[in-house]
Scaffold this active site. Sequence first.
Site, mmCIF file in Angstrom:
data_model
loop_
_atom_site.group_PDB
_atom_site.id
_atom_site.type_symbol
_atom_site.label_atom_id
_atom_site.label_comp_id
_atom_site.label_asym_id
_atom_site.label_seq_id
_atom_site.Cartn_x
_atom_site.Cartn_y
_atom_site.Cartn_z
ATOM 1 N N HIS A 54 0.850 -1.192 0.000
ATOM 2 C CA HIS A 54 0.000 0.000 0.000
ATOM 3 C C HIS A 54 0.883 1.238 0.000
ATOM 4 O O HIS A 54 2.089 1.147 0.210
ATOM 5 C CB HIS A 54 -0.978 -0.009 1.180
ATOM 6 C CG HIS A 54 -0.362 0.091 2.541
ATOM 7 N ND1 HIS A 54 0.440 -0.888 3.084
ATOM 8 C CD2 HIS A 54 -0.430 1.065 3.500
ATOM 9 C CE1 HIS A 54 0.820 -0.537 4.296
ATOM 10 N NE2 HIS A 54 0.319 0.651 4.580
ATOM 11 N N HIS A 56 1.476 3.919 1.830
ATOM 12 C CA HIS A 56 2.081 4.646 2.951
ATOM 13 C C HIS A 56 3.609 4.658 2.845
ATOM 14 O O HIS A 56 4.221 3.664 2.458
ATOM 15 C CB HIS A 56 1.649 4.041 4.291
ATOM 16 C CG HIS A 56 0.218 4.345 4.630
ATOM 17 N ND1 HIS A 56 -0.497 3.640 5.575
ATOM 18 C CD2 HIS A 56 -0.623 5.290 4.151
ATOM 19 C CE1 HIS A 56 -1.729 4.140 5.662
ATOM 20 N NE2 HIS A 56 -1.825 5.140 4.806
ATOM 21 N N ASP A 58 6.029 4.408 4.816
ATOM 22 C CA ASP A 58 6.843 3.408 5.512
ATOM 23 C C ASP A 58 6.817 2.050 4.808
ATOM 24 O O ASP A 58 7.427 1.083 5.279
ATOM 25 C CB ASP A 58 6.437 3.277 6.993
ATOM 26 C CG ASP A 58 4.984 2.915 7.197
ATOM 27 O OD1 ASP A 58 4.122 3.416 6.458
ATOM 28 O OD2 ASP A 58 4.700 2.116 8.120
ATOM 29 N N HIS A 59 6.102 1.988 3.656
ATOM 30 C CA HIS A 59 6.067 0.766 2.855
ATOM 31 C C HIS A 59 6.599 0.979 1.432
ATOM 32 O O HIS A 59 6.985 0.014 0.783
ATOM 33 C CB HIS A 59 4.646 0.195 2.824
ATOM 34 C CG HIS A 59 4.153 -0.123 4.203
ATOM 35 N ND1 HIS A 59 4.172 -1.393 4.737
ATOM 36 C CD2 HIS A 59 3.695 0.693 5.201
ATOM 37 C CE1 HIS A 59 3.742 -1.352 5.988
ATOM 38 N NE2 HIS A 59 3.438 -0.095 6.294
ATOM 39 N N HIS A 113 -7.499 -0.356 5.424
ATOM 40 C CA HIS A 113 -6.390 0.465 5.945
ATOM 41 C C HIS A 113 -6.077 1.545 4.908
ATOM 42 O O HIS A 113 -6.013 2.728 5.236
ATOM 43 C CB HIS A 113 -5.186 -0.423 6.223
ATOM 44 C CG HIS A 113 -3.979 0.311 6.721
ATOM 45 N ND1 HIS A 113 -3.903 0.844 7.980
ATOM 46 C CD2 HIS A 113 -2.793 0.608 6.128
ATOM 47 C CE1 HIS A 113 -2.719 1.437 8.140
ATOM 48 N NE2 HIS A 113 -2.031 1.311 7.026
ATOM 49 N N ASP A 132 -0.267 -3.866 6.219
ATOM 50 C CA ASP A 132 -0.852 -3.272 7.427
ATOM 51 C C ASP A 132 -2.330 -3.639 7.576
ATOM 52 O O ASP A 132 -3.114 -2.886 8.155
ATOM 53 C CB ASP A 132 -0.718 -1.743 7.400
ATOM 54 C CG ASP A 132 0.702 -1.284 7.697
ATOM 55 O OD1 ASP A 132 1.578 -2.123 7.933
ATOM 56 O OD2 ASP A 132 0.928 -0.053 7.674
ATOM 57 N N HIS A 170 4.511 -4.722 10.344
ATOM 58 C CA HIS A 170 5.104 -4.090 11.538
ATOM 59 C C HIS A 170 5.290 -5.097 12.672
ATOM 60 O O HIS A 170 4.509 -6.045 12.803
ATOM 61 C CB HIS A 170 4.194 -2.970 12.081
ATOM 62 C CG HIS A 170 4.130 -1.749 11.230
ATOM 63 N ND1 HIS A 170 4.926 -0.655 11.439
ATOM 64 C CD2 HIS A 170 3.356 -1.462 10.154
ATOM 65 C CE1 HIS A 170 4.645 0.287 10.536
ATOM 66 N NE2 HIS A 170 3.687 -0.181 9.744
#
Length: 257
Positions: A54, A56, A58-59, A113, A132, A170
């Site tokens: 996805h 975001h 942090d991905h 999400h 996530d 995570h």
Amino acid sequence: MAIIEVPQLADNFAYLIIDDATGEAGVVDCAEAAKVLAAVKRQNVKLTTVLSTHWHYDHVGGNKDLLATIPNLRIYGARAENGRIPGLTDPIDDGDEVRVGSLHGRAIGIPAHTNGHVAYYFPSLKAVFSGDTLFIAGCGRLFEGGAATMVKSLSKLAALPDDTRVYCGHEYTVKNLAFALTLEPGNRALAAKYQWAQRVRQEGKWTVPSTIGAEKQFNPFLRTDSPEIRANLAKVAPGLEDPVAIFAKIRELKDNY
Ligand code: ZN
Ligand code: FE
């Protein structure tokens, strides 16, 4: 074939998927390219593919830096998130095939999400990369979809074979388990998993992977039919019967935990 965890940022995971037959590797999510490229070098494989779960940062925050080093990378990601996934070359929809060398996987659309969130399922690896959406003993926050959408997405993952290993985005496991125990203190599988996870983390190791079968035993977001969870929820929110309403209440309690 192998799956290698590559820690990213504070508590994120990237994963290398290695195809021994061709020496090719794919990476599921990348926030920090340097760490992923170092792992690629250590494993002595050729990185050809990125599988983004996805949009975001942090991905996908490392996609551009990966491309700067490996310009012909294939980057999979949801068509619905085209424009938000840097370097996307292969937009995919629910059910589409993905490949890493000779390994075949498939995208599973699991929105909520984010609107286009996908999991990557590799039957030959008995592994699903859940981003996530499904965490060990938890689930992602509802940023772009509602409770009913998340319940449907989680049910698609729960329908995979019980021995499917779950590689999530995570390391949130200990806190997730502590929260789960507030709702289901009598669940022995849950209590045992909490003891185990605390010990593993103290040893500096990771709690991934889990399995779909194990998650069904202790993940409260997959256990809306548990009498103990229902009884404890009734103390704070009487009269909930509908699984989506129960899920939404658990999610709300977790958001405030
Ligand atoms: Zn996210
Ligand atoms: Fe994340």
